[in-house]
Design a protein around this motif. Structure first.
Motif, PDB file in Angstrom:
ATOM      1  N   GLU A  21       6.610  -3.992  -5.213  1.00 41.82           N
ATOM      2  CA  GLU A  21       6.068  -2.731  -4.720  1.00 41.82           C
ATOM      3  C   GLU A  21       4.595  -2.874  -4.355  1.00 41.82           C
ATOM      4  OE1 GLU A  21       7.916  -0.156  -3.825  1.00 41.82           O
ATOM      5  OE2 GLU A  21       9.499  -1.554  -4.390  1.00 41.82           O
ATOM      6  N   ALA A  22       3.872  -3.702  -5.101  1.00 43.91           N
ATOM      7  CA  ALA A  22       2.458  -3.920  -4.779  1.00 43.91           C
ATOM      8  C   ALA A  22       2.302  -4.620  -3.430  1.00 43.91           C
ATOM      9  CB  ALA A  22       1.791  -4.741  -5.884  1.00 43.91           C
ATOM     10  N   ILE A  23       3.137  -5.612  -3.160  1.00 46.51           N
ATOM     11  CA  ILE A  23       3.074  -6.299  -1.859  1.00 46.51           C
ATOM     12  C   ILE A  23       3.485  -5.350  -0.745  1.00 46.51           C
ATOM     13  CG2 ILE A  23       4.076  -8.165  -0.469  1.00 46.51           C
ATOM     14  CD1 ILE A  23       4.297  -9.784  -3.074  1.00 46.51           C
ATOM     15  N   HIS A  24       4.514  -4.547  -0.987  1.00 44.47           N
ATOM     16  CA  HIS A  24       4.939  -3.572   0.020  1.00 44.47           C
ATOM     17  C   HIS A  24       3.815  -2.581   0.320  1.00 44.47           C
ATOM     18  CE1 HIS A  24       7.273  -0.745   2.308  1.00 44.47           C
ATOM     19  NE2 HIS A  24       7.160   0.191   1.386  1.00 44.47           N
ATOM     20  N   SER A  25       3.157  -2.101  -0.714  1.00 43.91           N
ATOM     21  CA  SER A  25       2.058  -1.157  -0.515  1.00 43.91           C
ATOM     22  C   SER A  25       0.923  -1.795   0.282  1.00 43.91           C
ATOM     23  CB  SER A  25       1.549  -0.677  -1.878  1.00 43.91           C
ATOM     24  OG  SER A  25       0.472   0.219  -1.723  1.00 43.91           O
ATOM     25  N   ALA A  26       0.598  -3.046  -0.030  1.00 39.95           N
ATOM     26  CA  ALA A  26      -0.452  -3.755   0.721  1.00 39.95           C
ATOM     27  C   ALA A  26      -0.035  -3.964   2.171  1.00 39.95           C
ATOM     28  CB  ALA A  26      -0.746  -5.092   0.046  1.00 39.95           C
ATOM     29  N   ALA A 256       3.522  -7.877   7.033  1.00 35.09           N
ATOM     30  CA  ALA A 256       3.038  -6.912   8.022  1.00 35.09           C
ATOM     31  C   ALA A 256       3.308  -7.402   9.445  1.00 35.09           C
ATOM     32  CB  ALA A 256       1.539  -6.674   7.818  1.00 35.09           C
ATOM     33  N   GLU A 257       3.135  -8.682   9.681  1.00 37.45           N
ATOM     34  CA  GLU A 257       3.362  -9.230  11.026  1.00 37.45           C
ATOM     35  C   GLU A 257       4.828  -9.117  11.424  1.00 37.45           C
ATOM     36  OE1 GLU A 257      -0.371 -12.390  10.724  1.00 37.45           O
ATOM     37  OE2 GLU A 257       1.625 -12.967  10.054  1.00 37.45           O
ATOM     38  N   SER A 258       5.736  -9.424  10.496  1.00 36.50           N
ATOM     39  CA  SER A 258       7.154  -9.334  10.821  1.00 36.50           C
ATOM     40  C   SER A 258       7.596  -7.876  10.964  1.00 36.50           C
ATOM     41  CB  SER A 258       7.982 -10.030   9.737  1.00 36.50           C
ATOM     42  OG  SER A 258       9.346 -10.097  10.099  1.00 36.50           O
ATOM     43  N   LEU A 259       7.163  -7.011  10.050  1.00 40.33           N
ATOM     44  CA  LEU A 259       7.589  -5.612  10.095  1.00 40.33           C
ATOM     45  C   LEU A 259       7.036  -4.873  11.306  1.00 40.33           C
ATOM     46  CD1 LEU A 259       7.477  -4.451   6.364  1.00 40.33           C
ATOM     47  CD2 LEU A 259       9.472  -5.038   7.749  1.00 40.33           C
ATOM     48  N   MET A 307      11.305  -9.851  -0.954  1.00 44.07           N
ATOM     49  CA  MET A 307      10.852  -8.727  -0.138  1.00 44.07           C
ATOM     50  C   MET A 307      11.955  -8.307   0.831  1.00 44.07           C
ATOM     51  SD  MET A 307       7.865  -7.842  -1.158  1.00 44.07           S
ATOM     52  CE  MET A 307       7.489  -6.681   0.154  1.00 44.07           C
ATOM     53  N   ALA A 308      12.616  -9.271   1.452  1.00 40.66           N
ATOM     54  CA  ALA A 308      13.710  -8.961   2.373  1.00 40.66           C
ATOM     55  C   ALA A 308      14.834  -8.235   1.653  1.00 40.66           C
ATOM     56  CB  ALA A 308      14.232 -10.240   3.020  1.00 40.66           C
TER      57      ALA A 308
END
Length: 475
Positions: A21-26, A256-259, A307-308
Motif C-alpha cells: 500500500e505504501a508503494i501504491h500510495s507513492a 508509475a511509468e507502467s500505470l 504489485m501486479a
C-alpha cells in the motif's frame, strides 16, 4: 483414518500488505504531483478531456483516473499459438517462460564464436525454442545486423512466425511496422475474429525512465488498444541511474511509468488487454552495466509481481538471464536464483531467458541450459501430494520393518513421477569414466546442436507465398 487430499504450491512474498500500500500510495503521488512528460498530441488531448492536468508537455494524472483505469483493465490476458489454441493464460500467479531469441550478438554453440547477430540466427533460436516444451512463448527485440534496421523488425518477425508455432512477443520500430507484423499474424490466425479468440502476438513497448513517454511508443500503445493486440508497457529503471538508488523508490517510479501507459490504453478502449511491469535492477557502480542477474533484480521483480497481483493485472517479468559471458557455472547460478524467485512469487510472462552478458548476447546453448533449470524448478513447484495413497501407511504396514521397497508394486506405480535429466548426470564416478568422461560443457553442446536440427511444423504453402508477397512491400 482418512487423510485430506490437497496439494500446496510453494509460495513466497517479499512485501507485506502495508508495504504494498505504501508503494501504491507513492505511485499515485508521483503521477498526481510530479506527472509524466508526453509530447503526443492525441494522447495529451485524451488525458486532458478525461480529467488530467496538462501543462505543455507535462501531464499530471489524478489518483482517481489511475484507479479507474486499473478497474477497467482485464485481470486475465490470453495468448494463443499458430493453431488457435489458447496456451498462455496470464492471471494470478501462473508462470510462463519465454526465451529472447535475438540480440546484438550471437554465441555460436559449436565454436563459442561471438559475432554480430544475423537474420539466419533467428531461424536457429526459433527452432530451438520450438523444440523445448517448457518455453511457452518467444520474444524478439528486432535485431539482425545483416538487414536494414528500418525493416529488421519485420524480417525477424517473419522468421519467428515461420519457425515456431508458439505465441510471439515482439518489439518494433514504429506503428507502420507494428501494422505489418499484425497483418502477418492475422494471415496466420485466419482473420480478426480468430485472432481475438487467441492472439498469436503481443506487442512490447516502453516509456523512457524517468517518466517520459515518447511519440512512437504512444503510437504503438494506442494502435494495440484499438486493434485488441495484447500490450506490454514496461519501463526499465536502474537504481542510481534512471531511478532512485533505493529499491522502494525505483519500484514506485517504475509502477508509475507502467500505470500511466495503462491510463492511456483504457482511455483509447476500456477493457484493452494490458500487461503491467517494470524491469527494476541496479546500475553496477564498478562497471556501469545494467545488471541482468543481480540479486536485487530478482528481489525487485518479485516486489513488482506482488504489485501486479495487488492490482489484478498480468505481469511481465525477467528471469533466466545472466551477466556471465558464457553458459558456465556463473550463468547457471544466476539463472537458477532468478527463475526460482519468479516461480515462487508467481510472475506471469517471464522473458529474457537465454540472454548472456547483461542483455547483449543470444545463446542457443544458454537457452537449453536455462530450460533445464526451468524444468527442474517446475517439478519442485508441483509440491507434495497428501492423500491416503501418497502417505502410503498401508504400504508401510505391509512391508514392515527391515524390508526393502525397490521391488514393491507401490514403487513401480510412482517411481516415474521423479524428475530425470538428460543433461545433468548422476552416475557413479566409475560409470562416468566408463561412458567416456563427458563433461557438462560437452553434454550441453551436443544437446544444443541436436535441438538446432529440429524441424518445426511448417506453415501452409499459400501462407508462405503470401508472407513473401508482404515482404516485397516492406521498404
Amino acid at each position: 483414518m482418512k487423510y485430506p487430499d490437497f496439494r500446496f504450491r510453494p509460495k513466497q512474498q517479499v512485501l507485506t500488505d502495508e508495504q504494498l500500500e505504501a508503494i501504491h500510495s507513492a505511485t499515485l503521488e508521483i503521477l498526481e504531483s510530479v506527472g509524466i512528460k508526453i509530447t503526443h498530441g492525441e494522447a495529451k488531448a485524451l488525458l486532458h478531456d478525461a480529467g488530467a492536468k496538462v501543462d505543455g508537455d507535462m501531464v499530471k494524472i489524478p489518483a482517481w483516473m489511475v484507479e479507474d483505469a486499473i478497474r477497467k483493465a482485464p485481470p486475465r490476458v490470453v495468448l494463443g499459438n499458430r493453431k488457435g489454441e489458447r496456451t498462455v493464460n496470464l492471471e494470478g500467479d501462473k508462470t510462463f517462460f519465454g526465451p529472447s531469441l535475438d540480440c546484438m550478438e550471437y554465441l555460436n554453440p559449436d565454436t563459442n564464436e561471438r559475432r554480430p547477430f544475423r537474420l539466419e540466427d533467428c531461424r536457429t533460436t526459433s527452432r530451438v525454442a520450438d523444440a523445448l516444451p517448457y518455453y511457452d512463448w518467444v520474444m524478439t527485440i528486432n535485431v539482425a545486423n545483416d538487414v536494414s534496421e528500418k525493416v529488421a523488425d519485420r524480417y525477424i518477425a517473419k522468421q519467428v512466425l515461420t519457425n515456431t508455432k508458439k505465441p510471439y512477443v515482439f518489439c518494433c520500430n514504429n506503428k507502420e511496422s507494428l501494422r505489418d507484423i499484425y497483418e502477418m499474424a492475422l494471415l496466420i490466425c485466419g482473420g480478426e475474429d480468430k485472432f481475438q479468440q487467441a492472439p498469436l502476438i503481443a506487442q512490447f513497448t516502453q516509456p523512457i525512465a524517468p517518466l517520459v513517454h515518447y511519440d512512437s511508443s504512444v503510437d504503438k500503445l494506442m494502435f494495440c488498444a484499438e486493434k485488441g493486440i495484447p500490450l506490454i508497457y514496461y519501463s526499465s529503471v536502474m537504481c542510481g541511474g534512471t531511478a532512485p538508488m533505493t529499491y522502494a523508490g525505483a519500484l514506485a517510479q517504475g509502477s508509475a511509468e507502467s500505470l500511466s501507459g495503462l491510463v492511456i490504453a483504457q482511455l483509447v478502449k476500456p477493457g484493452a488487454s494490458f500487461v503491467y511491469g517494470s524491469f527494476t535492477t541496479i546500475i553496477d557502480m564498478k562497471t556501469t552495466i545494467h545488471s541482468y542477474a543481480a540479486p536485487e533484480m530478482s528481489l525487485m521483480t518479485a516486489a513488482m509481481t506482488q504489485m501486479a497481483q495487488r492490482y489484478q493485472l498480468p505481469f511481465f517479468g525477467s528471469a533466466g538471464c545472466a551477466d556471465a559471458k558464457f553458459p558456465d557455472a556463473q550463468a547457471a547460478a544466476e539463472a537458477a536464483i532468478s527463475c526460482f524467485s519468479s516461480f515462487l512469487i508467481g510472475s506471469n510472462l517471464i522473458h529474457d531467458s537465454g540472454w548472456l552478458d547483461h542483455g547483449t548476447v543470444a545463446s542457443p546453448a544458454y537457452m537449453v541450459l536455462v530450460h533445464e533449470i526451468i524444468e527442474m524448478i517446475d517439478h519442485y513447484m508441483t509440491g507434495i501430494d497428501i492423500d491416503e495413497e501418497h502417505l502410503a501407511v498401508e504400504t508401510i504396514r505391509k512391508t514392515g520393518p527391515g524390508a526393502q521397497y525397490l521391488t514393491n508394486p507401490h514403487t513401480f506405480k510412482h517411481c516415474r513421477k521423479a524428475w530425470y535429466s538428460d543433461l545433468f548426470e548422476r552416475k557413479t564416478w566409475d560409470a562416468w569414466l566408463g561412458e567416456g568422461s563427458v563433461v557438462f560443457d560437452e553434454r550441453l553442446r551436443e544437446k544444443t546442436l541436436k535441438l538446432m536440427q529440429h524441424e518445426p511444423e511448417p506453415l501452409a504453402s499459400d501462407m508462405l507465398t503470401e508472407l513473401e508477397n508482404m515482404q516485397k512491400k516492406w521498404k
